[in-house]
Design an enzyme around this catalytic site. Structure first.
Site, PDB file in Angstrom:
ATOM      1  N   GLU A 109     -38.848  13.547 -13.682  1.00 32.95           N
ATOM      2  CA  GLU A 109     -37.872  14.092 -14.713  1.00 32.95           C
ATOM      3  C   GLU A 109     -38.179  13.203 -16.478  1.00 32.95           C
ATOM      4  O   GLU A 109     -37.417  13.547 -17.908  1.00 32.95           O
ATOM      5  CB  GLU A 109     -37.018  14.913 -15.348  1.00 32.95           C
ATOM      6  CG  GLU A 109     -36.625  15.973 -13.313  1.00 32.95           C
ATOM      7  CD  GLU A 109     -37.629  17.428 -14.435  1.00 32.95           C
ATOM      8  OE1 GLU A 109     -37.750  17.737 -15.353  1.00 32.95           O
ATOM      9  OE2 GLU A 109     -37.285  17.750 -12.681  1.00 32.95           O
ATOM     10  N   LEU A 110     -39.053  12.135 -16.029  1.00 35.79           N
ATOM     11  CA  LEU A 110     -39.041  11.730 -17.294  1.00 35.79           C
ATOM     12  C   LEU A 110     -37.664  11.018 -17.771  1.00 35.79           C
ATOM     13  O   LEU A 110     -37.718  10.420 -18.631  1.00 35.79           O
ATOM     14  CB  LEU A 110     -40.097  12.391 -18.336  1.00 35.79           C
ATOM     15  CG  LEU A 110     -41.186  12.679 -17.945  1.00 35.79           C
ATOM     16  CD1 LEU A 110     -42.132  12.789 -19.578  1.00 35.79           C
ATOM     17  CD2 LEU A 110     -42.412  11.547 -17.336  1.00 35.79           C
TER      18      LEU A 110
END
Lengths: 421, 453
Positions: free
Chosen positions: B146-147
């Site tokens: 999710e970065l």
């Protein structure tokens, strides 16, 4: 604006949820500065709180002219009703009701409960409503529950003001579908004559639309709210003599409340865990069956029936609980889980209850899904994080469900009916 | 020359089946195969396969000038292998074109980077090996679940040999700066950061088919025009999004595939090229440092970790899960390791988010549960069973350190035995006669023993 409300119960003398809801709503509406309320009940006890609403008893409304002195009236009414009001109403007797049994003041006597001659009492109540509607100036009429619908219709015929009826329950909820035709008739008649129908949940709204064939445009849902807990209740100390967890069911032990699902869920939880006890508080026609079922499942040593709880006992029980369960099969609103959450008890409610529509921080299961219910109970009693989370967030949530807001919604409906704004 | 850097995320969790508390100890299979297969096959048919074909055609027709990157989580690869192997095949085809880069991430699409460095490194290595085997590439660029990124994480990632990291261009991080430059970590000038261009990425991923959007409809020409109109110095446009955008989140009927097909043509006309993250990183110099003291992600308005660890339930589940990390790693049980991976997937925690009560849309869309409480109850039941299995391997009364030393002793014993055996063999080879002597001696000893009896 002045609203003429017809109800059947008003605290402190109440028999069910209707009185609590009537009280909360009127109190919430009285917070609006330009709102004036007259609340009619069959029989006031004289200790009702009249600081925000004027209460008129149908049993104090003359329907037959009698010559009574001011002093006599004062001695009869005490401080809760002024003799002048009596005289005003006496001037508005509109027909000859001498064939009815009346007392020394020319008033009909009411039990104020749900007696066997309920239909007769409903009829008498409407007669009184005619006198009151002629006496008390009002802009709108508001009838609470089916017992007062006829009175509302009568008042509407007299004053021509719009009629709002408030559906706190329908006979479909009370009877699981086997409706009493007479009751249904009264309900349907009230709805047909109403200018607007307020339901306590969308669930009830759906019933009103589909079972009573009402136009959806004139039916709205205004959810109930809760009064903040009083000081005395807050000070009640929970009684814990064991460190076992307690799971509670509280309510009438009747078909509508789904007690058998609670017993089945309890038996599943007990198969896997010890250190937990189940309590089914209340009374009702299914109590014996439930005791038998508990014995059959072999869990009687962990399952308790303390009977009907009154007043503060209810809160003492709630405060001693770790989980509150309401597995109602059909519940128009269901105030009890909100009360449990107010004192910090995590609640599990059935999806078939109206309050499920406004509660986020309660676990919802289908009433018949005993596996899911057992799972939820297990999770709350074995997981301190879950318990703590629901306790805190649930309380925060319920503290924001206020009668004041519900009152504003009702007011908006009044305004719309009267063409204001 | 401006360049567009596309990176597409592919991930699907192993959704858990309805697991009641009375299943604990009785049932050790946790996954809802039916729903997982159904969802995966639907997405494969609607999105992955057609999109892959389009990208393949674009690469062919542009002679490799159209370039993209993919990050496929290990759990997604596992599921694709089980339910839609043809998708893996088509990715291999893309890999062979040489115009596609595969990124590195955690195998389980987990949040391990926040809590357990050892676990994090394990999973990255695991994922890395898998990508090498499947696509014949050594991943050079890292992309966390999710970065999620912070300065400290950057250090950890750099220590594993990565020089490029993909992160979110969160407002809180960038401030007035533009995401259209290459930055480097504030702690380490050698670690380059590519930051997501939020506006342009979300124009495609979220707003593409939104009728209420003032720019609707979005066409390739207009989009490329926007890119061209960015200030001259801004060289890199990082478009990072979920691959399901194509055909699933934005349905085929919205024209998303046509948009994708037309994009390169207009880009080339305006002199805009395409690059993969590692190419950008090696071609473009970093303009300056970016400091990210607190972890950021690409989810929700807050762009932080609150979607997964925002409430007490999520924290509880998360902490309980990682409390057994050490023990799972000590175990040699393959099945246990597999479940360990699948249970770490971040989606399980996302389903428990109570943020859905206020802005529900996306949470409800992705969650297979009706409420966050159901998600928590189900997950905790599964986790209880899993933890029981872990504890069954080693008694819970023995502390981790003690256990570790015991295991070391056992392992060392094996080594020692192996050593001794080696030595023994050496002796055997050295003197075949000596060997016989030993045997004779042994025999003699046995005889003596018999006599004594």
């Amino acid at each position: 604006m002045r609203a003429l409300m017809f109800g059947w119960e008003f605290p402190p003398h109440i028999l069910g949820g209707l009185g609590t809801a009537s009280y909360g709503l009127t109190k919430g509406m009285a917070m609006q500065e330009d709102m004036d309320l007259v609340f009619v009940i069959p029989k006031p006890h004289g200790d009702e709180d009249q600081s925000f609403v004027k209460i008129i008893g149908a049993c104090n409304t003359p329907v037959v002219w009698r010559d009574v002195s001011w002093e006599h009236l004062e001695s009869r009414f005490g401080s809760y009703m002024s003799p002048q009001d009596y005289y005003n109403m006496r001037d508005h007797i509109y027909a000859d009701f001498r064939y009815l049994y009346t007392n020394d003041l020319g008033c009909i006597e009411f039990s104020g409960r749900y007696p066997d001659n309920l239909m007769e009492e409903i009829n008498n109540y409407s007669i009184c409503a005619g006198v009151i509607a002629r006496t008390e100036q009002h802009d709108i009429i508001h009838s609470h529950d089916w017992l007062t619908y006829s009175a509302g219709i009568h008042a509407k015929n007299i004053s021509g003001k719009p009629l709002v009826i408030h559906v706190h329950a329908t006979d479909f909820d009370r009877s699981r579908g086997n409706v009493n035709p007479q009751v249904y008739g009264i309900e349907k008649n009230g709805m047909d004559h109403a200018d607007h129908i307020i339901c306590v949940s969308n669930l009830t709204r759906e019933t009103v639309i589909s079972k009573y064939h009402q136009d959806p445009r004139k039916v709205s849902a205004v959810h109930n709210a809760v009064e903040p807990v009083s000081k005395t209740i807050e000070e009640i100390q929970p009684e814990r003599h064991t460190n076992q967890k307690i799971v509670t069911f509280l309510g009438r032990i009747t078909m509508q409340k789904g007690p058998e699902y609670f017993v089945e869920a309890a038996s599943r939880v007990l198969q896997k865990t010890s250190g937990v006890r189940f309590v089914m508080a209340g009374s009702g026609d299914m109590m014996e069956d439930m005791i038998k079922l508990v014995a059959k499942r072999g869990i009687a040593d962990k399952f308790h029936f303390p009977g009907f709880l009154k007043g503060n006992q209810v809160y003492r029980m709630l405060k001693s609980s770790d989980v509150y369960v309401m597995p109602s099969v059909s519940e128009p609103f269901g105030i009890s889980p909100l009360e449990a959450m107010q004192v910090g008890v995590p609640s599990i409610i059935s999806k078939q209850s109206g309050c499920a529509e406004i509660l986020n921080y309660a676990i919802k299961t289908d009433y018949w899904d005993i596996d899911a219910m057992a799972d939820a109970i297990y999770s709350i009693i074995t997981n301190p994080a879950m318990h703590e989370f629901l306790k805190i967030q649930g309380k925060n949530e319920v503290d924001e469900i206020k009668w004041e807001y519900a009152g504003k919604k009702v007011r908006a409906i009044y305004d719309r009916l009267l063409g204001i704004k | 020359m401006k360049t567009i850097c596309f990176y597409f995320q592919i991930h699907q969790p192993f959704r858990l089946k309805r697991y009641r508390f009375f299943d604990i100890g009785a049932d050790h299979y946790y996954y809802d195969d039916f729903i997982n297969e159904q969802i995966l096959q639907r997405i494969a048919a609607n999105s992955f396969l057609p999109a892959n074909q389009i990208i393949y055609d674009l690469i062919q027709s542009s002679e490799g000038k159209f370039r993209v990157a993919f990050s496929i989580s290990g759990v997604a690869l596992d599921q694709l292998e089980q339910h839609a192997p043809e998708v893996i095949e088509s990715f291999r085809k893309l890999a062979k074109t040489g115009a596609v880069e595969f990124l590195s991430e955690t195998y389980a699409h987990s949040l391990s980077s926040i809590v357990d460095e050892k676990e994090f490194k394990n999973q990255v290595t695991q994922h890395r090996k898998r990508i090498e085997v499947l696509f014949g590439q050594k991943p050079k660029t890292f992309r966390n679940t999710e970065l999620i990124y912070s300065d400290d994480l950057g250090e950890m990632i750099y220590s594993m040999g990565y020089k490029t990291v993909i992160a979110e261009g969160a407002k809180a991080v960038l401030g007035w700066k533009s995401p259209n430059f290459v930055y480097h970590s504030a702690l380490n000038p050698n670690l380059k950061l590519l930051l997501k261009n939020d506006k342009l990425s979300d124009d495609i991923a979220f707003r593409f088919s939104n009728y209420n959007w003032s720019e609707y409809p979005l066409v390739a020409e207009k989009f490329i025009d926007w890119i061209q109109k960015t200030p001259e110095k801004e060289q890199v446009i990082n478009l990072f999004m979920n691959y399901e955008t194509f055909g699933n989140l934005q349905p085929k009927e919205s024209g998303i595939f046509e948009f994708l097909k037309a994009l390169p043509k207009f880009a080339f006309e305006k002199g805009i090229g395409f690059s993969t993250p590692s190419e950008v990183s090696s071609l473009v110099k970093a303009t300056g440092p970016i400091s990210v003291p607190n972890p950021t992600s690409w989810t929700d308005e807050e762009r932080d970790l609150s979607a997964w660890l925002g409430n007490d339930l999520q924290q509880e589940a998360f902490n309980k899960l990682y409390s057994v990390a050490e023990r799972v790693r000590m175990s040699k049980d393959r099945r246990l390791h597999l479940d360990w991976n699948y249970l770490q997937t971040s989606d399980h925690f996302y389903y428990m988010s109570t943020k859905s009560f206020s802005d529900g849309g996306l949470y409800r869309y992705f969650s297979p549960y009706e409420s966050p409480f159901e998600a928590f109850i189900n997950y905790m039941n599964v986790l209880s069973d899993f933890m029981e299995r872990v504890n069954a391997q080693f008694p819970s009364s023995v502390g981790n350190e003690e256990l570790n030393s015991l295991l070391t002793t056992i392992q060392n014993q094996e080594l020692k035995i192996a050593d001794l055996e080696k030595e023994l063999k050496k002796y055997k080879k050295e003197s075949p006669t000596g060997n016989r002597q030993v045997a004779v001696k042994k025999g003699g000893a046995a005889k003596k023993g018999n006599k004594a009896k």
